[in-house]
Write an enzyme that holds these catalytic residues in place. Structure first.
Site, PDB file in Angstrom:
ATOM      1  N   ASN A   7      62.461  36.094  46.126  1.00  0.00           N
ATOM      2  CA  ASN A   7      63.912  36.266  46.235  1.00  0.00           C
ATOM      3  C   ASN A   7      64.526  35.392  45.152  1.00  0.00           C
ATOM      4  O   ASN A   7      64.593  34.175  45.293  1.00  0.00           O
ATOM      5  CB  ASN A   7      64.369  35.842  47.635  1.00  0.00           C
ATOM      6  CG  ASN A   7      65.850  36.127  47.853  1.00  0.00           C
ATOM      7  OD1 ASN A   7      66.572  36.501  46.920  1.00  0.00           O
ATOM      8  ND2 ASN A   7      66.304  35.944  49.074  1.00  0.00           N
ATOM      9  N   ARG A  88      63.168  41.062  46.494  1.00  0.00           N
ATOM     10  CA  ARG A  88      64.372  41.451  47.229  1.00  0.00           C
ATOM     11  C   ARG A  88      65.457  41.768  46.203  1.00  0.00           C
ATOM     12  O   ARG A  88      65.735  40.962  45.315  1.00  0.00           O
ATOM     13  CB  ARG A  88      64.829  40.298  48.119  1.00  0.00           C
ATOM     14  CG  ARG A  88      66.162  40.549  48.764  1.00  0.00           C
ATOM     15  CD  ARG A  88      66.529  39.471  49.760  1.00  0.00           C
ATOM     16  NE  ARG A  88      67.781  39.823  50.381  1.00  0.00           N
ATOM     17  CZ  ARG A  88      68.909  39.144  50.194  1.00  0.00           C
ATOM     18  NH1 ARG A  88      68.949  38.077  49.434  1.00  0.00           N
ATOM     19  NH2 ARG A  88      70.020  39.542  50.786  1.00  0.00           N
ATOM     20  N   HIS A 176      71.788  43.998  54.049  1.00  0.00           N
ATOM     21  CA  HIS A 176      70.878  43.553  55.114  1.00  0.00           C
ATOM     22  C   HIS A 176      70.015  44.713  55.615  1.00  0.00           C
ATOM     23  O   HIS A 176      69.476  44.655  56.721  1.00  0.00           O
ATOM     24  CB  HIS A 176      71.622  42.997  56.349  1.00  0.00           C
ATOM     25  CG  HIS A 176      72.285  41.674  56.150  1.00  0.00           C
ATOM     26  ND1 HIS A 176      73.327  41.267  56.938  1.00  0.00           N
ATOM     27  CD2 HIS A 176      72.062  40.670  55.276  1.00  0.00           C
ATOM     28  CE1 HIS A 176      73.719  40.063  56.563  1.00  0.00           C
ATOM     29  NE2 HIS A 176      72.964  39.681  55.537  1.00  0.00           N
ATOM     30  N   ARG A 235      82.592  34.240  55.014  1.00  0.00           N
ATOM     31  CA  ARG A 235      83.311  35.456  54.603  1.00  0.00           C
ATOM     32  C   ARG A 235      84.233  35.944  55.712  1.00  0.00           C
ATOM     33  O   ARG A 235      83.893  35.855  56.891  1.00  0.00           O
ATOM     34  CB  ARG A 235      82.317  36.588  54.285  1.00  0.00           C
ATOM     35  CG  ARG A 235      81.437  36.286  53.119  1.00  0.00           C
ATOM     36  CD  ARG A 235      80.580  37.505  52.760  1.00  0.00           C
ATOM     37  NE  ARG A 235      79.407  37.053  52.043  1.00  0.00           N
ATOM     38  CZ  ARG A 235      78.154  37.419  52.313  1.00  0.00           C
ATOM     39  NH1 ARG A 235      77.902  38.281  53.273  1.00  0.00           N
ATOM     40  NH2 ARG A 235      77.161  36.922  51.608  1.00  0.00           N
ATOM     41  N   GLU A 378      62.360  39.320  56.930  1.00  0.00           N
ATOM     42  CA  GLU A 378      62.606  40.148  55.745  1.00  0.00           C
ATOM     43  C   GLU A 378      61.444  40.074  54.757  1.00  0.00           C
ATOM     44  O   GLU A 378      61.132  41.051  54.087  1.00  0.00           O
ATOM     45  CB  GLU A 378      63.929  39.729  55.085  1.00  0.00           C
ATOM     46  CG  GLU A 378      65.106  40.189  55.918  1.00  0.00           C
ATOM     47  CD  GLU A 378      66.447  39.646  55.466  1.00  0.00           C
ATOM     48  OE1 GLU A 378      66.864  38.596  55.972  1.00  0.00           O
ATOM     49  OE2 GLU A 378      67.074  40.282  54.610  1.00  0.00           O
TER      50      GLU A 378
END
Ligand code: AMP
Length: 390
Positions: A7, A88, A176, A235, A378
Protein backbone atom coordinates in the site's frame (compact mmCIF):
# COMPACT_ATOMS: atom_id res chain seq x y z
CA UNK A 1 3.47 -19.48 -2.03
CA UNK A 2 3.12 -15.93 -0.78
CA UNK A 3 2.03 -12.52 -2.04
CA UNK A 4 3.73 -9.28 -1.05
CA UNK A 5 0.91 -6.76 -0.57
CA UNK A 6 1.93 -3.13 -0.94
CA UNK A 7 0.00 0.00 0.00
CA UNK A 8 2.02 2.91 -1.30
CA UNK A 9 1.22 6.42 -0.08
CA UNK A 10 2.78 9.73 -1.07
CA UNK A 11 5.42 9.52 1.68
CA UNK A 12 4.92 6.00 3.00
CA UNK A 13 5.13 2.38 1.93
CA UNK A 14 3.25 -0.26 3.91
CA UNK A 15 3.62 -3.94 3.17
CA UNK A 16 2.57 -7.36 4.33
CA UNK A 17 3.76 -10.77 3.19
CA UNK A 18 0.65 -12.95 3.10
CA UNK A 19 0.03 -16.63 2.56
CA UNK A 20 -3.23 -16.44 0.59
CA UNK A 21 -4.13 -20.05 1.34
CA UNK A 22 -3.80 -20.02 5.13
CA UNK A 23 -4.47 -16.30 5.52
CA UNK A 24 -1.31 -15.94 7.65
CA UNK A 25 0.49 -12.59 7.67
CA UNK A 26 4.08 -13.85 7.65
CA UNK A 27 5.87 -10.51 7.84
CA UNK A 28 4.85 -6.87 7.70
CA UNK A 29 6.22 -3.40 8.01
CA UNK A 30 6.26 0.15 6.82
CA UNK A 31 8.51 2.97 5.76
CA UNK A 32 7.27 6.40 6.81
CA UNK A 33 8.39 9.95 6.07
CA UNK A 34 9.97 9.02 2.75
CA UNK A 35 11.81 12.03 1.32
CA UNK A 36 12.36 13.65 4.72
CA UNK A 37 15.71 13.85 6.51
CA UNK A 38 14.94 10.98 8.82
CA UNK A 39 12.58 8.24 7.71
CA UNK A 40 11.23 5.51 9.95
CA UNK A 41 11.38 1.84 9.02
CA UNK A 42 9.66 -0.98 10.82
CA UNK A 43 9.78 -4.66 9.91
CA UNK A 44 8.17 -7.52 11.84
CA UNK A 45 8.71 -11.21 11.28
CA UNK A 46 7.36 -13.63 13.87
CA UNK A 47 8.56 -12.42 17.28
CA UNK A 48 11.24 -10.21 15.75
CA UNK A 49 10.64 -6.53 15.21
CA UNK A 50 13.17 -4.05 13.90
CA UNK A 51 12.71 -0.28 14.11
CA UNK A 52 15.19 1.95 12.29
CA UNK A 53 15.63 5.62 11.55
CA UNK A 54 17.52 6.40 8.36
CA UNK A 55 17.27 8.78 5.44
CA UNK A 56 15.15 7.29 2.64
CA UNK A 57 15.03 9.64 -0.31
CA UNK A 58 12.37 8.06 -2.51
CA UNK A 59 10.14 5.01 -2.98
CA UNK A 60 12.83 3.16 -4.90
CA UNK A 61 15.20 3.42 -1.96
CA UNK A 62 12.34 2.55 0.42
CA UNK A 63 11.56 -0.72 -1.35
CA UNK A 64 15.27 -1.58 -1.70
CA UNK A 65 15.62 -1.12 2.08
CA UNK A 66 12.54 -3.27 2.70
CA UNK A 67 14.00 -6.06 0.58
CA UNK A 68 17.26 -5.77 2.57
CA UNK A 69 15.26 -6.08 5.80
CA UNK A 70 13.66 -9.26 4.48
CA UNK A 71 17.14 -10.71 3.96
CA UNK A 72 18.51 -9.46 7.29
CA UNK A 73 15.55 -10.15 9.61
CA UNK A 74 13.62 -12.71 7.60
CA UNK A 75 12.11 -14.36 5.81
CA UNK A 76 14.98 -14.37 3.28
CA UNK A 77 13.67 -13.44 -0.15
CA UNK A 78 15.05 -16.64 -1.65
CA UNK A 79 12.87 -18.60 0.78
CA UNK A 80 9.84 -16.32 1.02
CA UNK A 81 8.13 -17.87 -2.01
CA UNK A 82 6.79 -14.57 -3.38
CA UNK A 83 4.77 -15.32 -6.52
CA UNK A 84 3.09 -11.93 -6.94
CA UNK A 85 3.04 -8.38 -5.63
CA UNK A 86 -0.47 -7.05 -4.94
CA UNK A 87 -0.97 -3.28 -4.93
CA UNK A 88 -3.87 -1.48 -3.31
CA UNK A 89 -5.13 1.13 -5.79
CA UNK A 90 -7.86 3.52 -4.62
CA UNK A 91 -9.32 4.57 -7.97
CA UNK A 92 -9.92 2.25 -10.92
CA UNK A 93 -12.53 4.51 -12.54
CA UNK A 94 -14.80 2.91 -15.11
CA UNK A 95 -11.91 0.87 -16.50
CA UNK A 96 -11.59 -1.80 -13.84
CA UNK A 97 -14.34 -4.01 -12.47
CA UNK A 98 -11.82 -6.51 -11.13
CA UNK A 99 -8.13 -6.79 -10.29
CA UNK A 100 -5.65 -6.52 -13.17
CA UNK A 101 -2.10 -7.70 -13.85
CA UNK A 102 -0.05 -4.54 -14.23
CA UNK A 103 1.45 -4.08 -17.67
CA UNK A 104 2.32 -0.74 -19.26
CA UNK A 105 -1.28 -0.19 -20.39
CA UNK A 106 -2.75 -0.81 -16.92
CA UNK A 107 -0.08 1.40 -15.38
CA UNK A 108 -0.96 4.23 -17.76
CA UNK A 109 -4.68 3.90 -17.04
CA UNK A 110 -3.98 4.21 -13.30
CA UNK A 111 -2.05 7.38 -14.13
CA UNK A 112 -4.84 8.65 -16.36
CA UNK A 113 -7.26 8.28 -13.42
CA UNK A 114 -5.13 10.47 -11.15
CA UNK A 115 -7.45 13.52 -11.44
CA UNK A 116 -10.17 11.43 -9.75
CA UNK A 117 -7.84 10.46 -6.87
CA UNK A 118 -5.08 13.07 -6.82
CA UNK A 119 -3.79 12.11 -3.39
CA UNK A 120 -3.81 8.37 -4.01
CA UNK A 121 -3.21 7.16 -7.56
CA UNK A 122 0.08 9.06 -8.12
CA UNK A 123 1.31 7.74 -4.76
CA UNK A 124 0.34 4.16 -5.70
CA UNK A 125 2.24 4.53 -8.97
CA UNK A 126 5.43 5.26 -7.08
CA UNK A 127 5.12 1.88 -5.36
CA UNK A 128 4.03 0.12 -8.55
CA UNK A 129 6.94 1.45 -10.61
CA UNK A 130 9.61 0.47 -8.11
CA UNK A 131 8.09 -2.94 -7.40
CA UNK A 132 7.91 -3.74 -11.13
CA UNK A 133 11.56 -2.82 -11.37
CA UNK A 134 12.87 -4.55 -8.25
CA UNK A 135 10.70 -7.66 -7.85
CA UNK A 136 10.52 -9.86 -10.90
CA UNK A 137 7.12 -11.48 -10.35
CA UNK A 138 3.73 -10.40 -11.71
CA UNK A 139 2.42 -7.19 -10.12
CA UNK A 140 -1.35 -7.00 -9.66
CA UNK A 141 -3.49 -3.91 -9.02
CA UNK A 142 -6.52 -4.44 -6.76
CA UNK A 143 -8.90 -1.52 -7.02
CA UNK A 144 -10.95 -0.12 -4.13
CA UNK A 145 -13.65 0.85 -6.62
CA UNK A 146 -13.89 -2.45 -8.55
CA UNK A 147 -16.61 -4.07 -6.40
CA UNK A 148 -18.85 -1.08 -7.11
CA UNK A 149 -18.30 -0.86 -10.88
CA UNK A 150 -21.37 -3.02 -11.37
CA UNK A 151 -23.70 -0.76 -9.34
CA UNK A 152 -27.09 -0.36 -11.02
CA UNK A 153 -27.14 2.85 -13.09
CA UNK A 154 -29.83 4.28 -10.81
CA UNK A 155 -27.44 4.05 -7.85
CA UNK A 156 -24.28 5.13 -9.69
CA UNK A 157 -25.70 8.18 -11.49
CA UNK A 158 -25.83 11.68 -10.02
CA UNK A 159 -28.73 13.85 -11.20
CA UNK A 160 -26.30 16.25 -12.84
CA UNK A 161 -26.31 17.66 -16.38
CA UNK A 162 -25.44 14.51 -18.27
CA UNK A 163 -22.96 16.11 -20.63
CA UNK A 164 -21.03 17.71 -17.78
CA UNK A 165 -21.09 14.42 -15.88
CA UNK A 166 -19.79 12.51 -18.91
CA UNK A 167 -17.14 15.10 -19.76
CA UNK A 168 -15.68 15.05 -16.24
CA UNK A 169 -16.36 11.35 -15.45
CA UNK A 170 -18.63 12.29 -12.53
CA UNK A 171 -20.47 9.27 -11.12
CA UNK A 172 -20.44 7.25 -7.93
CA UNK A 173 -17.37 5.03 -7.87
CA UNK A 174 -17.51 4.08 -4.19
CA UNK A 175 -14.44 3.06 -2.19
CA UNK A 176 -13.42 0.45 0.42
CA UNK A 177 -14.71 -2.07 -2.15
CA UNK A 178 -12.01 -4.61 -1.32
CA UNK A 179 -13.23 -4.68 2.27
CA UNK A 180 -16.96 -4.72 1.40
CA UNK A 181 -16.40 -7.59 -1.05
CA UNK A 182 -14.26 -9.56 1.43
CA UNK A 183 -16.66 -9.05 4.33
CA UNK A 184 -19.87 -9.74 2.40
CA UNK A 185 -18.29 -12.92 0.98
CA UNK A 186 -17.21 -13.94 4.51
CA UNK A 187 -20.81 -13.51 5.72
CA UNK A 188 -22.09 -15.68 2.84
CA UNK A 189 -19.45 -18.33 3.66
CA UNK A 190 -20.25 -18.22 7.35
CA UNK A 191 -24.00 -18.63 6.78
CA UNK A 192 -23.55 -21.11 3.94
CA UNK A 193 -25.54 -19.14 1.35
CA UNK A 194 -24.90 -16.30 -1.05
CA UNK A 195 -28.60 -15.54 -1.38
CA UNK A 196 -28.66 -12.71 1.09
CA UNK A 197 -29.67 -9.07 1.27
CA UNK A 198 -26.77 -7.61 3.18
CA UNK A 199 -25.74 -4.27 4.60
CA UNK A 200 -22.06 -3.99 5.47
CA UNK A 201 -20.87 -1.11 7.65
CA UNK A 202 -17.13 -0.54 7.32
CA UNK A 203 -16.50 1.79 10.26
CA UNK A 204 -12.87 2.78 10.60
CA UNK A 205 -11.18 6.14 10.36
CA UNK A 206 -12.76 6.18 6.90
CA UNK A 207 -16.31 4.80 6.96
CA UNK A 208 -18.70 3.49 4.34
CA UNK A 209 -21.84 1.41 3.97
CA UNK A 210 -22.76 -0.98 1.19
CA UNK A 211 -25.90 -2.82 0.13
CA UNK A 212 -25.15 -6.24 -1.36
CA UNK A 213 -27.71 -8.57 -2.93
CA UNK A 214 -26.66 -12.16 -3.69
CA UNK A 215 -22.99 -11.16 -3.72
CA UNK A 216 -23.38 -8.07 -5.91
CA UNK A 217 -23.15 -4.49 -4.66
CA UNK A 218 -26.32 -2.50 -5.38
CA UNK A 219 -25.47 0.70 -3.51
CA UNK A 220 -22.69 2.27 -1.49
CA UNK A 221 -22.26 5.43 0.51
CA UNK A 222 -18.99 6.77 -0.92
CA UNK A 223 -19.39 8.54 -4.24
CA UNK A 224 -17.17 10.30 -6.73
CA UNK A 225 -14.64 10.39 -3.88
CA UNK A 226 -14.49 8.89 -0.38
CA UNK A 227 -15.95 12.12 1.05
CA UNK A 228 -19.62 11.21 0.64
CA UNK A 229 -21.71 9.18 3.04
CA UNK A 230 -21.13 8.33 6.69
CA UNK A 231 -19.55 10.57 9.32
CA UNK A 232 -15.83 9.72 9.43
CA UNK A 233 -12.78 10.47 11.57
CA UNK A 234 -11.99 13.71 9.73
CA UNK A 235 -14.49 13.80 6.82
CA UNK A 236 -17.96 15.33 6.78
CA UNK A 237 -19.68 12.53 4.90
CA UNK A 238 -22.95 13.79 3.38
CA UNK A 239 -23.26 17.55 3.35
CA UNK A 240 -25.27 19.91 1.16
CA UNK A 241 -22.89 20.86 -1.68
CA UNK A 242 -24.26 24.40 -1.36
CA UNK A 243 -22.13 24.66 1.80
CA UNK A 244 -19.19 24.91 -0.64
CA UNK A 245 -20.74 27.90 -2.44
CA UNK A 246 -21.57 29.53 0.88
CA UNK A 247 -18.05 29.09 2.29
CA UNK A 248 -16.62 30.41 -0.95
CA UNK A 249 -18.92 33.41 -1.41
CA UNK A 250 -19.55 34.38 2.19
CA UNK A 251 -16.51 32.86 3.91
CA UNK A 252 -14.04 33.82 1.17
CA UNK A 253 -12.44 30.38 1.35
CA UNK A 254 -10.54 28.88 -1.58
CA UNK A 255 -11.41 25.51 -3.13
CA UNK A 256 -8.31 23.96 -1.55
CA UNK A 257 -9.21 25.34 1.87
CA UNK A 258 -12.73 23.90 1.63
CA UNK A 259 -11.32 20.57 0.42
CA UNK A 260 -9.05 20.45 3.47
CA UNK A 261 -11.89 21.52 5.77
CA UNK A 262 -14.25 18.80 4.52
CA UNK A 263 -11.68 16.00 4.24
CA UNK A 264 -9.28 16.66 7.11
CA UNK A 265 -10.91 18.92 9.70
CA UNK A 266 -14.49 17.68 9.86
CA UNK A 267 -16.24 14.49 10.98
CA UNK A 268 -15.46 13.47 14.58
CA UNK A 269 -12.48 15.82 14.57
CA UNK A 270 -14.54 18.80 13.48
CA UNK A 271 -17.28 18.11 15.99
CA UNK A 272 -15.08 17.28 18.99
CA UNK A 273 -11.42 18.03 18.24
CA UNK A 274 -10.63 14.27 18.41
CA UNK A 275 -10.68 12.01 15.37
CA UNK A 276 -10.22 8.82 17.39
CA UNK A 277 -13.47 7.09 18.31
CA UNK A 278 -12.03 5.75 21.58
CA UNK A 279 -11.34 9.30 22.78
CA UNK A 280 -14.75 10.54 21.63
CA UNK A 281 -16.52 7.67 23.38
CA UNK A 282 -14.68 8.10 26.66
CA UNK A 283 -15.40 11.84 26.61
CA UNK A 284 -19.09 11.13 25.95
CA UNK A 285 -19.14 8.72 28.90
CA UNK A 286 -17.73 11.50 31.10
CA UNK A 287 -20.60 13.78 30.02
CA UNK A 288 -18.90 15.87 27.31
CA UNK A 289 -21.76 17.39 25.26
CA UNK A 290 -19.76 17.79 22.02
CA UNK A 291 -18.72 14.14 22.12
CA UNK A 292 -22.29 13.00 22.80
CA UNK A 293 -23.63 15.07 19.92
CA UNK A 294 -20.93 13.66 17.61
CA UNK A 295 -21.96 10.10 18.52
CA UNK A 296 -25.62 10.99 17.99
CA UNK A 297 -24.81 12.35 14.52
CA UNK A 298 -22.81 9.19 13.70
CA UNK A 299 -25.62 6.89 14.84
CA UNK A 300 -28.35 8.95 13.13
CA UNK A 301 -26.47 8.75 9.81
CA UNK A 302 -25.89 5.01 10.20
CA UNK A 303 -29.56 4.33 10.96
CA UNK A 304 -30.57 6.41 7.92
CA UNK A 305 -28.28 4.41 5.63
CA UNK A 306 -29.35 1.02 6.96
CA UNK A 307 -33.01 2.02 6.61
CA UNK A 308 -32.62 3.36 3.10
CA UNK A 309 -30.60 0.35 1.93
CA UNK A 310 -33.22 -1.96 3.38
CA UNK A 311 -35.79 -0.13 1.26
CA UNK A 312 -33.54 -0.27 -1.82
CA UNK A 313 -33.08 -4.05 -1.43
CA UNK A 314 -36.69 -4.73 -0.40
CA UNK A 315 -35.57 -6.34 2.85
CA UNK A 316 -32.54 -7.12 4.99
CA UNK A 317 -31.12 -10.51 5.99
CA UNK A 318 -27.81 -9.50 7.53
CA UNK A 319 -26.24 -6.38 9.02
CA UNK A 320 -22.47 -6.63 9.44
CA UNK A 321 -20.04 -4.42 11.33
CA UNK A 322 -16.37 -4.30 10.39
CA UNK A 323 -13.13 -2.24 10.68
CA UNK A 324 -11.66 -0.54 13.77
CA UNK A 325 -14.86 0.93 15.19
CA UNK A 326 -17.25 -1.69 13.78
CA UNK A 327 -15.20 -4.57 15.20
CA UNK A 328 -14.42 -3.02 18.59
CA UNK A 329 -17.06 -0.54 19.65
CA UNK A 330 -19.82 -2.69 21.16
CA UNK A 331 -21.67 0.38 22.43
CA UNK A 332 -21.96 1.87 18.96
CA UNK A 333 -23.27 -1.46 17.61
CA UNK A 334 -25.83 -1.53 20.43
CA UNK A 335 -26.93 2.06 19.80
CA UNK A 336 -27.44 1.41 16.08
CA UNK A 337 -29.26 -1.88 16.61
CA UNK A 338 -31.57 -0.43 19.28
CA UNK A 339 -32.76 2.13 16.76
CA UNK A 340 -33.45 -0.69 14.28
CA UNK A 341 -35.65 -2.64 16.70
CA UNK A 342 -38.68 -1.59 14.60
CA UNK A 343 -37.29 -3.84 11.83
CA UNK A 344 -37.10 -6.78 14.21
CA UNK A 345 -33.37 -6.37 14.92
CA UNK A 346 -32.55 -7.87 18.32
CA UNK A 347 -29.02 -7.79 19.65
CA UNK A 348 -27.74 -10.47 22.05
CA UNK A 349 -26.09 -8.24 24.68
CA UNK A 350 -23.68 -10.98 25.86
CA UNK A 351 -22.59 -11.93 22.33
CA UNK A 352 -22.17 -8.23 21.49
CA UNK A 353 -19.86 -7.74 24.49
CA UNK A 354 -17.45 -10.53 23.47
CA UNK A 355 -14.17 -9.30 21.96
CA UNK A 356 -12.81 -11.64 19.36
CA UNK A 357 -10.91 -11.76 16.09
CA UNK A 358 -13.42 -14.28 14.72
CA UNK A 359 -16.50 -13.81 12.55
CA UNK A 360 -19.48 -13.98 14.90
CA UNK A 361 -23.25 -13.49 15.12
CA UNK A 362 -24.27 -10.97 17.80
CA UNK A 363 -28.06 -11.03 17.32
CA UNK A 364 -30.51 -13.27 19.15
CA UNK A 365 -31.90 -16.47 17.59
CA UNK A 366 -35.25 -14.79 16.99
CA UNK A 367 -33.88 -11.56 15.50
CA UNK A 368 -35.47 -10.84 12.09
CA UNK A 369 -32.05 -9.70 10.84
CA UNK A 370 -28.80 -11.51 11.63
CA UNK A 371 -26.26 -9.05 12.98
CA UNK A 372 -22.61 -10.04 12.59
CA UNK A 373 -19.13 -8.78 13.33
CA UNK A 374 -16.57 -9.76 10.68
CA UNK A 375 -12.93 -8.68 11.01
CA UNK A 376 -11.94 -7.19 7.69
CA UNK A 377 -8.57 -8.11 6.15
CA UNK A 378 -7.83 -6.04 3.08
CA UNK A 379 -4.28 -7.42 2.72
CA UNK A 380 -5.56 -10.98 2.59
CA UNK A 381 -8.27 -9.93 0.14
CA UNK A 382 -5.65 -8.32 -2.11
CA UNK A 383 -3.38 -11.38 -1.86
CA UNK A 384 -6.25 -13.71 -2.76
CA UNK A 385 -7.35 -11.59 -5.71
CA UNK A 386 -3.76 -11.47 -6.97
CA UNK A 387 -3.45 -15.25 -6.68
CA UNK A 388 -6.73 -15.93 -8.42
CA UNK A 389 -5.62 -13.77 -11.35
CA UNK A 390 -2.43 -15.76 -11.72
P1 AMP B 1 -9.35 1.63 11.20
O1 AMP B 1 -9.29 2.81 10.27
O2 AMP B 1 -10.15 0.47 10.69
O3 AMP B 1 -7.99 1.22 11.72
O4 AMP B 1 -10.14 2.14 12.51
C1 AMP B 1 -9.69 3.21 13.28
C2 AMP B 1 -10.79 3.63 14.22
O5 AMP B 1 -11.17 2.53 15.06
C3 AMP B 1 -10.38 4.76 15.17
O6 AMP B 1 -11.41 5.74 15.22
C4 AMP B 1 -10.28 4.05 16.51
O7 AMP B 1 -10.56 4.91 17.57
C5 AMP B 1 -11.35 3.01 16.37
N1 AMP B 1 -11.23 1.97 17.40
C6 AMP B 1 -10.26 1.06 17.57
N2 AMP B 1 -10.48 0.33 18.69
C7 AMP B 1 -11.63 0.81 19.24
C8 AMP B 1 -12.40 0.51 20.41
N3 AMP B 1 -12.02 -0.46 21.24
N4 AMP B 1 -13.51 1.22 20.65
C9 AMP B 1 -13.90 2.21 19.82
N5 AMP B 1 -13.22 2.54 18.71
C10 AMP B 1 -12.11 1.86 18.43
Amino acid sequence: MTVLVINSGSSSLKYQLVNPETGDAIASGLVERIGENSSLLKHSYGAQEVNLEAPVHDHSEALAKVLELFDQVGPALSEAGIVAVGHRVVQGGSYFSSAAIIDDRVRDLIEELAPLAPLHNPAHLKGIDVARELIKVPNVAVFDTAFFQGLPAAAATYALDKEVAAKYSIRRYGAHGTSHQFVSAAVADFLGTEELKQVVLHLGNGASASAVVNGKAVDTSMGLTPLEGLVMGTRTGDIDPAAVFHLSRVGGMSTDEIDTLFNKQSGLKGLTGDNDMRAVRSRATEGDADARLALDVVVHRLVKYVGSYTAVMGGLDTLTFTAGIGENDAELRAEVCERLAFMGVKLDADANAVRSMETRVISTEDSAVKVLVVPTNEELAIARQAMSLL
